[in-house]
Design a protein around this motif. Sequence first.
Motif, PDB file in Angstrom:
ATOM      1  N   GLU A  10      -1.960 -60.465 -97.023  1.00  0.00           N
ATOM      2  CA  GLU A  10      -3.154 -59.891 -97.658  1.00  0.00           C
ATOM      3  C   GLU A  10      -4.445 -60.384 -96.998  1.00  0.00           C
ATOM      4  OE1 GLU A  10      -4.519 -58.683-102.101  1.00  0.00           O
ATOM      5  OE2 GLU A  10      -3.615 -60.667-101.881  1.00  0.00           O
ATOM      6  N   ASP A  11      -4.435 -61.623 -96.490  1.00  0.00           N
ATOM      7  CA  ASP A  11      -5.610 -62.179 -95.820  1.00  0.00           C
ATOM      8  C   ASP A  11      -5.910 -61.461 -94.506  1.00  0.00           C
ATOM      9  OD1 ASP A  11      -5.835 -64.151 -97.809  1.00  0.00           O
ATOM     10  OD2 ASP A  11      -4.554 -65.543 -96.687  1.00  0.00           O
ATOM     11  N   CYS A  12      -4.905 -60.870 -93.903  1.00  0.00           N
ATOM     12  CA  CYS A  12      -5.033 -60.291 -92.558  1.00  0.00           C
ATOM     13  C   CYS A  12      -5.001 -58.774 -92.510  1.00  0.00           C
ATOM     14  CB  CYS A  12      -3.884 -60.774 -91.674  1.00  0.00           C
ATOM     15  SG  CYS A  12      -3.590 -62.506 -91.685  1.00  0.00           S
ATOM     16  N   MET A  13      -4.334 -58.168 -93.483  1.00  0.00           N
ATOM     17  CA  MET A  13      -4.056 -56.730 -93.410  1.00  0.00           C
ATOM     18  C   MET A  13      -5.322 -55.877 -93.515  1.00  0.00           C
ATOM     19  SD  MET A  13      -2.519 -55.840 -97.174  1.00  0.00           S
ATOM     20  CE  MET A  13      -3.646 -55.380 -98.493  1.00  0.00           C
ATOM     21  N   SER A  14      -5.191 -54.683 -93.027  1.00  0.00           N
ATOM     22  CA  SER A  14      -6.236 -53.683 -93.202  1.00  0.00           C
ATOM     23  C   SER A  14      -5.883 -52.887 -94.453  1.00  0.00           C
ATOM     24  CB  SER A  14      -6.270 -52.753 -91.988  1.00  0.00           C
ATOM     25  OG  SER A  14      -7.120 -51.670 -92.245  1.00  0.00           O
ATOM     26  N   ALA A  15      -6.848 -52.772 -95.364  1.00  0.00           N
ATOM     27  CA  ALA A  15      -6.598 -52.027 -96.600  1.00  0.00           C
ATOM     28  C   ALA A  15      -6.823 -50.528 -96.399  1.00  0.00           C
ATOM     29  CB  ALA A  15      -7.476 -52.545 -97.723  1.00  0.00           C
ATOM     30  N   GLU A  16      -7.489 -50.167 -95.314  1.00  0.00           N
ATOM     31  CA  GLU A  16      -7.701 -48.752 -95.004  1.00  0.00           C
ATOM     32  C   GLU A  16      -6.550 -48.294 -94.122  1.00  0.00           C
ATOM     33  OE1 GLU A  16     -11.573 -47.748 -93.552  1.00  0.00           O
ATOM     34  OE2 GLU A  16     -12.523 -49.166 -94.917  1.00  0.00           O
ATOM     35  N   VAL A  17      -5.673 -47.507 -94.703  1.00  0.00           N
ATOM     36  CA  VAL A  17      -4.458 -47.099 -94.014  1.00  0.00           C
ATOM     37  C   VAL A  17      -4.428 -45.592 -93.852  1.00  0.00           C
ATOM     38  CG1 VAL A  17      -1.944 -47.268 -94.013  1.00  0.00           C
ATOM     39  CG2 VAL A  17      -3.284 -48.950 -95.260  1.00  0.00           C
ATOM     40  N   VAL A  18      -4.093 -45.147 -92.656  1.00  0.00           N
ATOM     41  CA  VAL A  18      -3.893 -43.721 -92.416  1.00  0.00           C
ATOM     42  C   VAL A  18      -2.401 -43.472 -92.569  1.00  0.00           C
ATOM     43  CG1 VAL A  18      -4.094 -41.837 -90.755  1.00  0.00           C
ATOM     44  CG2 VAL A  18      -5.812 -43.660 -90.786  1.00  0.00           C
ATOM     45  N   THR A  19      -2.030 -42.722 -93.600  1.00  0.00           N
ATOM     46  CA  THR A  19      -0.624 -42.379 -93.803  1.00  0.00           C
ATOM     47  C   THR A  19      -0.421 -40.905 -93.468  1.00  0.00           C
ATOM     48  OG1 THR A  19      -0.961 -41.821 -96.130  1.00  0.00           O
ATOM     49  CG2 THR A  19      -0.318 -44.099 -95.642  1.00  0.00           C
ATOM     50  N   VAL A  20       0.812 -40.557 -93.207  1.00  0.00           N
ATOM     51  CA  VAL A  20       1.162 -39.152 -92.982  1.00  0.00           C
ATOM     52  C   VAL A  20       2.319 -38.797 -93.907  1.00  0.00           C
ATOM     53  CG1 VAL A  20       0.355 -39.140 -90.601  1.00  0.00           C
ATOM     54  CG2 VAL A  20       2.747 -39.654 -91.059  1.00  0.00           C
ATOM     55  N   ASN A  21       2.444 -37.527 -94.226  1.00  0.00           N
ATOM     56  CA  ASN A  21       3.515 -37.087 -95.094  1.00  0.00           C
ATOM     57  C   ASN A  21       4.740 -36.738 -94.268  1.00  0.00           C
ATOM     58  OD1 ASN A  21       4.999 -35.134 -97.055  1.00  0.00           O
ATOM     59  ND2 ASN A  21       3.506 -36.282 -98.263  1.00  0.00           N
ATOM     60  N   SER A  22       5.917 -36.958 -94.835  1.00  0.00           N
ATOM     61  CA  SER A  22       7.168 -36.758 -94.106  1.00  0.00           C
ATOM     62  C   SER A  22       7.404 -35.307 -93.691  1.00  0.00           C
ATOM     63  CB  SER A  22       8.348 -37.259 -94.930  1.00  0.00           C
ATOM     64  OG  SER A  22       8.392 -36.607 -96.174  1.00  0.00           O
ATOM     65  N   ASP A  23       6.808 -34.345 -94.402  1.00  0.00           N
ATOM     66  CA  ASP A  23       7.035 -32.945 -94.022  1.00  0.00           C
ATOM     67  C   ASP A  23       5.908 -32.367 -93.162  1.00  0.00           C
ATOM     68  OD1 ASP A  23       5.079 -32.587 -95.932  1.00  0.00           O
ATOM     69  OD2 ASP A  23       6.262 -31.266 -97.221  1.00  0.00           O
ATOM     70  N   MET A  24       5.042 -33.236 -92.661  1.00  0.00           N
ATOM     71  CA  MET A  24       3.981 -32.789 -91.757  1.00  0.00           C
ATOM     72  C   MET A  24       4.593 -32.374 -90.414  1.00  0.00           C
ATOM     73  SD  MET A  24       0.786 -35.089 -90.424  1.00  0.00           S
ATOM     74  CE  MET A  24      -0.789 -34.312 -90.169  1.00  0.00           C
ATOM     75  N   ALA A  25       4.058 -31.331 -89.811  1.00  0.00           N
ATOM     76  CA  ALA A  25       4.540 -30.896 -88.498  1.00  0.00           C
ATOM     77  C   ALA A  25       4.126 -31.916 -87.436  1.00  0.00           C
ATOM     78  CB  ALA A  25       3.964 -29.528 -88.161  1.00  0.00           C
ATOM     79  N   ILE A  26       5.048 -32.235 -86.542  1.00  0.00           N
ATOM     80  CA  ILE A  26       4.778 -33.179 -85.450  1.00  0.00           C
ATOM     81  C   ILE A  26       3.559 -32.721 -84.651  1.00  0.00           C
ATOM     82  CG2 ILE A  26       5.634 -33.865 -83.157  1.00  0.00           C
ATOM     83  CD1 ILE A  26       6.898 -35.650 -85.130  1.00  0.00           C
ATOM     84  N   LEU A  27       3.446 -31.419 -84.432  1.00  0.00           N
ATOM     85  CA  LEU A  27       2.328 -30.874 -83.660  1.00  0.00           C
ATOM     86  C   LEU A  27       0.991 -31.169 -84.339  1.00  0.00           C
ATOM     87  CD1 LEU A  27       1.985 -29.324 -81.040  1.00  0.00           C
ATOM     88  CD2 LEU A  27       2.000 -27.215 -82.364  1.00  0.00           C
ATOM     89  N   ASP A  28       0.937 -31.039 -85.659  1.00  0.00           N
ATOM     90  CA  ASP A  28      -0.294 -31.347 -86.400  1.00  0.00           C
ATOM     91  C   ASP A  28      -0.639 -32.828 -86.271  1.00  0.00           C
ATOM     92  OD1 ASP A  28      -0.498 -28.702 -87.173  1.00  0.00           O
ATOM     93  OD2 ASP A  28       0.446 -29.037 -89.125  1.00  0.00           O
ATOM     94  N   LEU A  29       0.366 -33.690 -86.366  1.00  0.00           N
ATOM     95  CA  LEU A  29       0.126 -35.126 -86.219  1.00  0.00           C
ATOM     96  C   LEU A  29      -0.363 -35.435 -84.810  1.00  0.00           C
ATOM     97  CD1 LEU A  29       0.147 -38.035 -87.157  1.00  0.00           C
ATOM     98  CD2 LEU A  29       2.618 -38.102 -86.714  1.00  0.00           C
ATOM     99  N   ALA A  30       0.248 -34.829 -83.811  1.00  0.00           N
ATOM    100  CA  ALA A  30      -0.156 -35.066 -82.419  1.00  0.00           C
ATOM    101  C   ALA A  30      -1.628 -34.704 -82.216  1.00  0.00           C
ATOM    102  CB  ALA A  30       0.730 -34.262 -81.471  1.00  0.00           C
ATOM    103  N   GLN A  31      -2.070 -33.628 -82.835  1.00  0.00           N
ATOM    104  CA  GLN A  31      -3.462 -33.215 -82.710  1.00  0.00           C
ATOM    105  C   GLN A  31      -4.392 -34.184 -83.419  1.00  0.00           C
ATOM    106  OE1 GLN A  31      -3.007 -29.199 -84.151  1.00  0.00           O
ATOM    107  NE2 GLN A  31      -2.769 -28.377 -82.091  1.00  0.00           N
ATOM    108  N   GLN A  32      -3.939 -34.819 -84.498  1.00  0.00           N
ATOM    109  CA  GLN A  32      -4.748 -35.787 -85.232  1.00  0.00           C
ATOM    110  C   GLN A  32      -4.856 -37.127 -84.509  1.00  0.00           C
ATOM    111  OE1 GLN A  32      -3.585 -36.639 -89.220  1.00  0.00           O
ATOM    112  NE2 GLN A  32      -3.975 -34.584 -89.945  1.00  0.00           N
ATOM    113  N   LEU A  33      -3.852 -37.448 -83.696  1.00  0.00           N
ATOM    114  CA  LEU A  33      -3.799 -38.769 -83.072  1.00  0.00           C
ATOM    115  C   LEU A  33      -5.020 -39.046 -82.204  1.00  0.00           C
ATOM    116  CD1 LEU A  33      -0.046 -39.088 -82.061  1.00  0.00           C
ATOM    117  CD2 LEU A  33      -1.207 -40.136 -83.981  1.00  0.00           C
ATOM    118  N   GLY A  34      -5.487 -38.039 -81.509  1.00  0.00           N
ATOM    119  CA  GLY A  34      -6.670 -38.144 -80.669  1.00  0.00           C
ATOM    120  C   GLY A  34      -7.197 -39.536 -80.425  1.00  0.00           C
ATOM    121  N   ASN A  35      -8.299 -39.864 -81.061  1.00  0.00           N
ATOM    122  CA  ASN A  35      -8.967 -41.138 -80.823  1.00  0.00           C
ATOM    123  C   ASN A  35      -8.734 -42.156 -81.931  1.00  0.00           C
ATOM    124  OD1 ASN A  35     -10.062 -40.030 -78.503  1.00  0.00           O
ATOM    125  ND2 ASN A  35     -11.840 -39.232 -79.595  1.00  0.00           N
TER     126      ASN A  35
END
Length: 138
Positions: free
Chosen positions: A74-99
């Motif tokens: 808890e002392d080290c972790m980032s509380a702001e987490v980007v999660t993705v849903n299991s049924d998201m299309a790989i292509l959509d995730l790839a486009q989000q990865l960007g920067n």
Amino acid sequence: MRSVKVQDYMNRHPVKFTRSMPVETAVSMLVSANQSGGPVIDEHGAVIGFLSEQDCLAMMLEGTYHKEQSATVEDCMSAEVVTVNSDMAILDLAQQLGNQRPKVYPVVDYANQLVGVISRTDVLRAIDLHLRDSYANH
């Protein structure tokens, strides 16, 4: 390509942490699993943070790591987490990865319960395999 989902390529058994876990334990787990980071979950399995190698290194360099009172996840972790849903299309995730900074994303269901993780490498593998299949069929 839209039919290829995150759940098809995610790691279903990732290293995961609890907020009260000592950082030393978390570092050992990361190194053993050869994972660059992992989700922090609460007692119900919901994602509440993310611990990366970078977070651990920063804590170790601060010297807190070797003091008598050990730091916790808890002392080290980032509380702001980007999660993705299991049924998201790989292509959509790839486009989000960007920067975006994360290299590993916790995968959650619609109740925010952890079901796995997916890395940039997993996404690249999925796209590569799909492209190879489409070339082979032509």
